[in-house]
Write an enzyme that holds these catalytic residues in place. Structure first.
Site, PDB file in Angstrom:
ATOM      1  N   ARG A  19      -9.959 -35.409 -19.619  1.00 39.17           N
ATOM      2  CA  ARG A  19      -9.687 -35.018 -18.317  1.00 39.17           C
ATOM      3  C   ARG A  19      -8.637 -35.671 -17.849  1.00 39.17           C
ATOM      4  O   ARG A  19      -7.676 -36.851 -18.286  1.00 39.17           O
ATOM      5  CB  ARG A  19     -10.700 -35.283 -17.251  1.00 39.17           C
ATOM      6  N   GLU A  25      -7.909 -41.431  -7.110  1.00 38.16           N
ATOM      7  CA  GLU A  25      -7.920 -42.663  -8.186  1.00 38.16           C
ATOM      8  C   GLU A  25      -8.454 -43.856  -7.661  1.00 38.16           C
ATOM      9  O   GLU A  25      -8.232 -44.343  -6.519  1.00 38.16           O
ATOM     10  CB  GLU A  25      -6.389 -42.794  -8.816  1.00 38.16           C
ATOM     11  N   GLY A 138      -8.114 -44.870 -24.818  1.00 37.34           N
ATOM     12  CA  GLY A 138      -7.268 -46.041 -23.952  1.00 37.34           C
ATOM     13  C   GLY A 138      -6.302 -45.394 -23.357  1.00 37.34           C
ATOM     14  O   GLY A 138      -5.446 -46.072 -22.694  1.00 37.34           O
ATOM     15  N   GLY A 140      -6.503 -43.511 -20.438  1.00 38.02           N
ATOM     16  CA  GLY A 140      -6.814 -42.925 -19.170  1.00 38.02           C
ATOM     17  C   GLY A 140      -7.105 -41.638 -19.048  1.00 38.02           C
ATOM     18  O   GLY A 140      -6.874 -40.871 -17.861  1.00 38.02           O
ATOM     19  N   SER A 143     -11.270 -40.487 -22.740  1.00 42.91           N
ATOM     20  CA  SER A 143     -11.711 -40.435 -24.049  1.00 42.91           C
ATOM     21  C   SER A 143     -12.997 -40.994 -24.355  1.00 42.91           C
ATOM     22  O   SER A 143     -14.000 -40.522 -25.072  1.00 42.91           O
ATOM     23  CB  SER A 143     -10.796 -41.264 -25.115  1.00 42.91           C
ATOM     24  N   ASP A 188     -15.756 -39.392 -14.539  1.00 44.86           N
ATOM     25  CA  ASP A 188     -15.481 -38.750 -16.018  1.00 44.86           C
ATOM     26  C   ASP A 188     -16.329 -37.849 -16.597  1.00 44.86           C
ATOM     27  O   ASP A 188     -16.325 -36.887 -16.886  1.00 44.86           O
ATOM     28  CB  ASP A 188     -14.849 -39.865 -16.774  1.00 44.86           C
TER      29      ASP A 188
END
Ligand code: GLA
Length: 400
Positions: A19, A25, A138, A140, A143, A188
């Site tokens: 995503r 954030e 890794g 962002g 994953s 996520d």
């Protein structure tokens, strides 16, 4: 890859996407607002009933390259039926180094299996499995959530039970906390599970969640470039946890269940009791929540310039107030936003490396990419990589 590894055809295939968080954030673990969408990059789980009695074999292909035979790790399990990962006091066994890919695999299977078993599903039998992903690890781009949810889809397919999506989302987030040791929010796992093609999800990250699907602009109006700095600073994991902790401390101090419930005026009233760092953290969270609403308005109006400016302001806040950016990401954003046809840019995800996104007119994709590539090489003597992404759908069982 599966055929090469195991010499036969797979039985199940599941997939879950990575995503991009458009904006919102470092707000999810404060009960705040987020606006993520999934991208057309996926983690695949390809599996068949195990061939060796009493043994499961799980191979993870080198993330990103997905070359045949590029397996970079393997996980041999004694016997999946005899308790896959005996938990000691709710914690993963010592063999699973926290944060290694094995801890994500172990955690997601374990926590989802608990749910399918309770729901009367078939017990897990031994499995031969290949995991392959083109969501950069890794970076962002979630994953790990893609991996967890793809595995959770497989557990459901093999047990014959379909779980409620939010049970799976919460189980996988919990697995990330207890197995991988990352105290992440729910954004996520939620978007990876619930996303619809060509939509972002606007969601308040607390019960009752109520995700709303927000249409994304068409690809001939807006290009979304993901620029990978290809750096991951070692402090990432510890710094993420320390931001979560700082928000919890503020919640206690301000007597709020969620930091996102507090308004800036109330924080200003208590200014003398909190440090400058804490004040900046609170400022970021509160202003970022406001930006999420403004971004949804821009999307509804088709105001891409306004949307871009919000993203750039979000980046400034993550850099200066929340302090989770790094010089590589700052350089990518600063260079991108001075290029004509670029609406805005910012880092995405946890920070301290990984990717930035650039929103631009489709016509300038090539020239922005070239400019960024040249700048990055000249400034950091290494390469950044970039790819245009499209808003995609959520996780799916492809072969049952
Ligand atoms: C990571 C976490 C998410 C979220 C982001 C920052 O991706 O997994 O829960 O906190 O960082 O917004």
């Amino acid at each position: 890859m599966f055929v090469q590894q195991f010499n036969r055809k797979p039985r199940w295939i599941t997939a879950a996407p990575g995503r991009v968080n458009l904006i919102g954030e470092h707000t999810d673990y404060t009960g705040g607002f987020v606006l993520p969408f999934t991208i057309d990059r996926d983690c695949y789980v390809i599996a068949a009933p195990g061939e060796i009695a009493g043994m499961s074999r799980i191979f993870a292909a080198d993330m990103g390259t997905a070359e045949v035979g590029a397996a970079h790790g393997e996980l041999w399990l004694a016997d999946i039926r005899k308790g896959l990962y005996p938990l000691v006091g709710g914690k993963p066994p010592s063999g699973f180094a926290r944060g290694s890919w094995k801890s994500y695999v172990g955690g997601a299977i374990d926590r989802t299996r608990e749910l399918t078993t309770k729901a009367g599903g078939k017990a897990l039998a031994n499995v031969d499995m290949v995991i392959a992903s083109d969501v950069p690890a890794g970076g962002g781009l979630a994953s790990s959530a893609a991996l967890e949810i793809a595995l959770a889809m497989w557990v459901q397919a093999t047990s014959g039970v379909e779980l409620a999506p939010w049970d799976v989302i919460k189980a996988c987030r919990e697995a990330e906390h207890s197995f991988a040791g990352v105290p992440c929010g729910v954004m996520d796992q939620a978007v990876v599970t619930l996303a619809q093609e060509n939509h972002a999800i606007m969601m308040r990250c607390r019960e009752p969640y109520k995700p709303v699907q927000v249409p994304m602009p068409a690809s001939d109006k807006l290009a979304i470039l993901v620029v990978n700095s290809n750096v991951r600073h070692a402090l990432a994991a510890g710094e993420y946890a320390s931001r979560v902790e700082a928000c919890k401390q503020l919640e206690t101090l301000l007597g709020a269940l969620y930091l996102s419930d507090v308004d800036l005026a109330s924080v200003e009233n208590r200014r003398s009791e909190i440090s400058e760092d804490q004040f900046n953290i609170a400022t970021h969270v509160m202003e970022e929540n406001t930006r999420v609403h403004a971004a949804v308005d821009c999307l509804k109006r088709g105001d891409l310039c306004g949307l871009g400016q919000l993203l750039t302001r979000s980046h400034d806040s993550l850099r200066d107030f929340y302090r989770v950016s790094c010089q590589e990401l700052d350089a990518i954003v600063a260079t991108a936003i001075t290029h004509s046809g670029v609406f805005g840019a910012r880092m995405v995800g946890g920070g301290f490396g990984g990717c930035a996104i650039v929103l631009c007119m489709p016509e300038v994709v090539e020239s922005v990419s070239r400019t960024l590539r040249d700048m990055y090489r000249a400034k950091f003597s290494r390469d950044c990589s970039m790819t245009r992404v499209n808003p995609a759908g959520g996780a799916a069982v492809i072969v049952k």
